[in-house]
Design an enzyme around this catalytic site. Sequence first.
Site, PDB file in Angstrom:
ATOM      1  N   ARG A 112       0.806  -1.226   0.000  1.00 33.93           N
ATOM      2  CA  ARG A 112       0.000   0.000   0.000  1.00 33.93           C
ATOM      3  C   ARG A 112       0.836   1.273   0.000  1.00 33.93           C
ATOM      4  NH1 ARG A 112      -2.766  -3.850   1.747  1.00 33.93           N
ATOM      5  NH2 ARG A 112      -0.768  -4.344   2.626  1.00 33.93           N
ATOM      6  N   THR A 113       1.768   1.374   0.928  1.00 29.24           N
ATOM      7  CA  THR A 113       2.428   2.658   1.126  1.00 29.24           C
ATOM      8  C   THR A 113       3.255   3.025  -0.103  1.00 29.24           C
ATOM      9  OG1 THR A 113       2.513   2.102   3.462  1.00 29.24           O
ATOM     10  CG2 THR A 113       3.805   3.994   2.750  1.00 29.24           C
TER      11      THR A 113
ATOM     12  N   LYS B 179      25.605  -3.568  -0.302  1.00 29.19           N
ATOM     13  CA  LYS B 179      27.086  -3.550  -0.319  1.00 29.19           C
ATOM     14  C   LYS B 179      27.631  -2.823   0.898  1.00 29.19           C
ATOM     15  CE  LYS B 179      26.665  -2.750  -5.265  1.00 29.19           C
ATOM     16  NZ  LYS B 179      26.798  -1.641  -6.235  1.00 29.19           N
TER      17      LYS B 179
ATOM     18  N   ARG C 157      11.011   3.935   3.706  1.00 28.26           N
ATOM     19  CA  ARG C 157      10.663   2.975   4.773  1.00 28.26           C
ATOM     20  C   ARG C 157      11.921   2.216   5.143  1.00 28.26           C
ATOM     21  NH1 ARG C 157       5.585  -1.049   4.671  1.00 28.26           N
ATOM     22  NH2 ARG C 157       4.639   0.941   5.253  1.00 28.26           N
TER      23      ARG C 157
ATOM     24  N   HIS D 179       4.498   5.731  11.758  1.00 27.93           N
ATOM     25  CA  HIS D 179       4.059   5.608  10.359  1.00 27.93           C
ATOM     26  C   HIS D 179       3.114   6.780  10.082  1.00 27.93           C
ATOM     27  CE1 HIS D 179       3.007   4.023   6.559  1.00 27.93           C
ATOM     28  NE2 HIS D 179       2.702   2.784   6.860  1.00 27.93           N
TER      29      HIS D 179
HETATM   30  N1   CP Z   1      -0.446  -0.011   5.819  1.00 29.24           N
HETATM   31  C1   CP Z   1       0.778  -0.280   5.313  1.00 29.24           C
HETATM   32  O1   CP Z   1       1.781   0.322   5.692  1.00 29.24           O
HETATM   33  O2   CP Z   1       0.780  -1.262   4.366  1.00 29.24           O
HETATM   34  P1   CP Z   1       2.073  -1.722   3.551  1.00 29.24           P
HETATM   35  O3   CP Z   1       3.012  -2.380   4.542  1.00 29.24           O
HETATM   36  O4   CP Z   1       1.567  -2.672   2.493  1.00 29.24           O
HETATM   37  O5   CP Z   1       2.710  -0.499   2.963  1.00 29.24           O
END
Ligand code: CP
Length: 305
Positions: A51-52, A80, A101, A129
């Site tokens: 999603r993100t 590396k 991320r 998040h």
């Molecule tokens: N909600 C969320 O962060 O989903 P993903 O891990 O798929 O990005």
Amino acid sequence: MRHLIDITDLTVQEIDELIATAEDIIANPARYAEVCHGRKLATLFFEPSTRTRLSFEAAMLDLGGKTLGFADAATSSASKGETVGDTVRVVSCYADIIAMRHPKEGAPYAAAQVATVPIINAGDGGHNHPTQTLTDLLTIHRERGSLDNFTIGFCGDLKFGRTVHSLVAALSRCKGIKFVFISPPELRIPDYVKENTLDPLGLPYTEVESMEDAMPELDVLYMTRVQKERFFNEADYLRLRDTYILDPEKLSAAKPEMRILHPLPRVNEITVDVDKDPRACYFKQVANGKFVRMALIMKLLEVHA
Ligand code: CP
């Protein structure tokens, strides 16, 4: 230059403005179709995502911009031994904004210290998040008409659940919110969330183990996955993973207007027959995520429709 590392990097007024912009994008997408023409978003995902990452990429494409990046650290020079700081300095030469991320808490903060373009924290370990929180806030606002005066139950892995930590921080600045934390003892909300966020403001919260007991008082139920990737010990994960399974029978005790959110992915914690219940909002949440990320990209790039 602004970054988004923690949801409290945004004021309450700025969050309200992002929600309003996202609502306008939903109503008038053509107005926004070229506002980021000539701009590039880099997605640096050192940890898996559906999603993100894809909603950030869809968001930039729907704003008329372009995207680049990686979805697996193993295909980048991190494999590396390149540091996050060097990676971000390099990508700052190629992109106008970076969504990142990383499995290590604080990595996006470290990146922001050296980046020459805005950094967006797209999830750092079990910490925060913030863009999921913007998604959650937009969803609650669309479903309830306001972000004030309701009781929210957070259920599942509240210890490692970064979406929970960020949403609690955001809602602590709203009026009239009551928090119910539903978890097994091993996965309770961290003390730092209570001591740094809830207690200083005197906000009401309870910690319980039974989802069934809490259900009748909730206006919003925020389900979460027990996250295999955060456990050091597989036996603990196996013991705890099915502690809470939301099904139609458990929902029969809920208010008719309660809303069910989940950041997804789900594994076992919501049965698929709940999906058709009108109270289930988690796929609407997914759709909202793209629109609020469009609003955020515009804000950080200082572009306007
Ligand atoms: N909600 C969320 O962060 O989903 P993903 O891990 O798929 O990005």
